[in-house]
Scaffold this active site. Structure first.
Site, mmCIF file in Angstrom:
data_model
loop_
_atom_site.group_PDB
_atom_site.id
_atom_site.type_symbol
_atom_site.label_atom_id
_atom_site.label_comp_id
_atom_site.label_asym_id
_atom_site.label_seq_id
_atom_site.Cartn_x
_atom_site.Cartn_y
_atom_site.Cartn_z
ATOM 1 N N SER A 261 0.837 -1.187 0.000
ATOM 2 C CA SER A 261 0.000 0.000 0.000
ATOM 3 C C SER A 261 0.878 1.244 0.000
ATOM 4 O O SER A 261 1.822 1.340 0.792
ATOM 5 C CB SER A 261 -0.902 0.008 1.244
ATOM 6 O OG SER A 261 -1.455 1.285 1.467
ATOM 7 N N LYS A 262 0.578 2.200 -0.882
ATOM 8 C CA LYS A 262 1.350 3.435 -0.931
ATOM 9 C C LYS A 262 1.255 4.202 0.381
ATOM 10 O O LYS A 262 2.181 4.901 0.771
ATOM 11 C CB LYS A 262 0.859 4.319 -2.083
ATOM 12 C CG LYS A 262 1.067 3.721 -3.455
ATOM 13 C CD LYS A 262 0.500 4.627 -4.539
ATOM 14 C CE LYS A 262 0.629 3.996 -5.913
ATOM 15 N NZ LYS A 262 0.042 4.855 -6.979
ATOM 16 N N ARG A 263 0.124 4.086 1.061
ATOM 17 C CA ARG A 263 -0.052 4.823 2.325
ATOM 18 C C ARG A 263 0.594 4.116 3.499
ATOM 19 O O ARG A 263 1.047 4.746 4.440
ATOM 20 C CB ARG A 263 -1.552 4.991 2.611
ATOM 21 C CG ARG A 263 -2.250 5.979 1.682
ATOM 22 C CD ARG A 263 -3.729 6.020 1.918
ATOM 23 N NE ARG A 263 -4.342 4.708 1.721
ATOM 24 C CZ ARG A 263 -5.641 4.511 1.533
ATOM 25 N NH1 ARG A 263 -6.450 5.532 1.511
ATOM 26 N NH2 ARG A 263 -6.112 3.299 1.363
#
Length: 474
Positions: free
Chosen positions: A239-241
């Site tokens: 996940s980029k976050r």
């Protein structure tokens, strides 16, 4: 072509993802090993999201890793006329047809199909209507030969694909006249004479329709190899976050390119029990036979270990050059190289995993004022340390040479005059006063690195701190 020709085809819609970087690495390594050509093609047809800034980020990330391309960067957006030409040729040959089905009809059709247990594929409503260019708003669909097998032997996943009857007549040109990815990528790979398509496993399911396009063009498909996606340590999709996924982020945190390259290469690929690989060794040993089929875990602890190894392996000059921007960020000014600083950086490599951490640990030798950790001060800058520190200050001020040997003698003399005080009882208060923390390399090397001009004033400040503490408690 007799030589292998591969390509890396990123979309410039953000940073260089570690998954993309690993795909580029696998293409590059296999191509270099077999003395072929590696093509960089920017797939920028998503005009709303593609930017030249993102393209630069991709190029800079590849250059930082040392992944060099032979051809390119080519841009898919500059080939729009060629893509349109191929669609028209397919229409003219009857291998494609115009479709006027509305979005509402297609959605209703798909829902009915899925509800009845079908696959939700297009029913061929416009397949035999022979619609011309004046039919109004329309898409263009490929007339898939339903009797064909769209199977291939994937170099990673083995036998793959399905029968053409299972995929339906897919769209190759949108109603706005732009080609779909499947059409553009096939045309580009053909025109660029790509022999091997090595890409992420998320494209595995796209391949049957692309094979149908190759067949419609009367062309021989390239060899396909789909590499498993990278997953988090818990096995979840990255996940980029939540997860670090950007090459730029790893670079900014102070990871070395050789460590990143080694880490990426070993993510889903193995060569016996070997863990450490130089770029040359990756090229020499890489093969697709030993790329696993399951998701490759992004083990950050392994990356930290690799990075520390490569930090320690660097020459003093190379280590300083890599660390310089991080040191200057901490110091807030240019930091010149010196023998004293070289020695400190070498010592700090033993306890640092990234250049950011290395620079932070070197802070005490770079700035005039430091902040002392409150817990360390309470534990070590106590009244009992006052007299030993005062005695040591006098010994240090009298030193002619500021060397580890001279500093050791000053400590020993102080300990003797303090009733054979144990070295640790003196070294820890000094360490806290000089570095702000209770952890550092050897005390003599630490003081040498900080320099007389910083050590003596900091010790005097510590003495004043202890005196105020005593006054406050009385």
């Amino acid at each position: 072509m007799s030589r292998i020709r591969t390509r890396f085809a990123p979309s410039p819609t953000g940073f260089l993802h570690i998954g993309g970087a690993r795909t580029a690495l696998f293409n590059w390594a296999l191509t270099r090993q077999q003395e072929g050509e590696f093509v960089l093609r920017i797939e920028d047809t998503d005009l709303e999201r593609s930017t030249r800034e993102s393209e630069r980020a991709v190029l800079e990330g590849l250059e930082w890793l040392g992944i060099e391309w032979d051809v390119g960067p080519l841009r898919q957006s500059e080939r729009a006329e060629r893509h349109a030409e191929v669609v028209e040729a397919l229409l003219e040959s009857g291998a494609a047809y115009r479709c006027t089905c509305t979005k509402e009809r297609l959605e209703a059709l798909r829902a009915r199909e899925l509800e009845s247990g079908g696959k939700g594929i297009y029913d061929g409503h416009c397949r035999d209507l022979a619609l011309g260019p004046d039919c109004g708003p329309h898409t263009v669909r490929l007339r898939v030969d339903r009797s064909r097998s769209l199977r291939w032997d994937d170099l990673v996943f083995g036998p793959s694909g399905q029968d053409a009857s299972e995929i339906g007549d897919g769209i190759i040109r949108r109603s706005d006249g732009t080609p779909l990815y499947a059409l553009a990528v096939v045309v580009d790979d053909l025109d660029m004479e790509i022999t091997h398509v090595i890409r992420g496993a998320d494209h595995h399911s796209n391949t049957p329709f692309q094979l149908a396009i190759y067949h419609a063009l009367g062309a021989t498909p390239p060899i396909f190899a789909h590499v498993p996606l990278i997953v988090s340590e818990s096995g979840r999709k990255l996940s980029k976050r939540r997860d670090p996924v950007s090459i730029q982020q790893f670079r900014a945190e102070g990871y070395l390119p050789e460590a990143m390259l080694n880490w990426l290469a070993r993510m889903g690929w193995s060569h016996g029990d070997q863990e450490l690989f130089s770029a040359d060794e990756i090229i020499r040993h890489f093969d697709l036979d030993h790329v696993g089929r399951s998701g490759a875990q992004a083990d950050l602890a392994k990356l930290e270990s690799l990075n520390q190894h490569y930090l320690k392996a660097r020459s003093p000059e190379a280590l300083f050059e890599a660390a310089r921007p991080f040191l200057e960020a901490v110091a807030g000014c240019p930091v010149p190289r010196s023998e004293r600083l070289d020695k400190l950086l070498s010592l700090l490599c033993e306890r640092s995993h990234q250049l950011v951490e290395l620079a932070e640990k070197a802070r005490f030798a770079l700035v005039d004022e430091i902040e002392i950790d409150a817990a360390a001060a309470r534990k070590h800058l106590r009244p009992v340390a006052l007299e030993p520190l005062e005695t040591l200050i006098g010994e240090l001020e009298a030193l002619e040479a500021w060397t580890p040997e001279a500093l050791e003698e000053a400590f020993k003399k102080t300990c003797r005059t303090q009733g054979d005080l144990k070295l640790g009882r003196l070294a820890q208060p000094v360490r806290v006063a000089v570095t702000g923390t209770a952890a550092s390399p050897g005390i003599y090397e630490t003081l040498e690195a900080a320099g007389r001009e910083r050590v003596v004033p900091r010790l005097k400040s510590a003495v004043e701190m202890i005196r105020k503490r005593i006054a406050g408690s009385s």
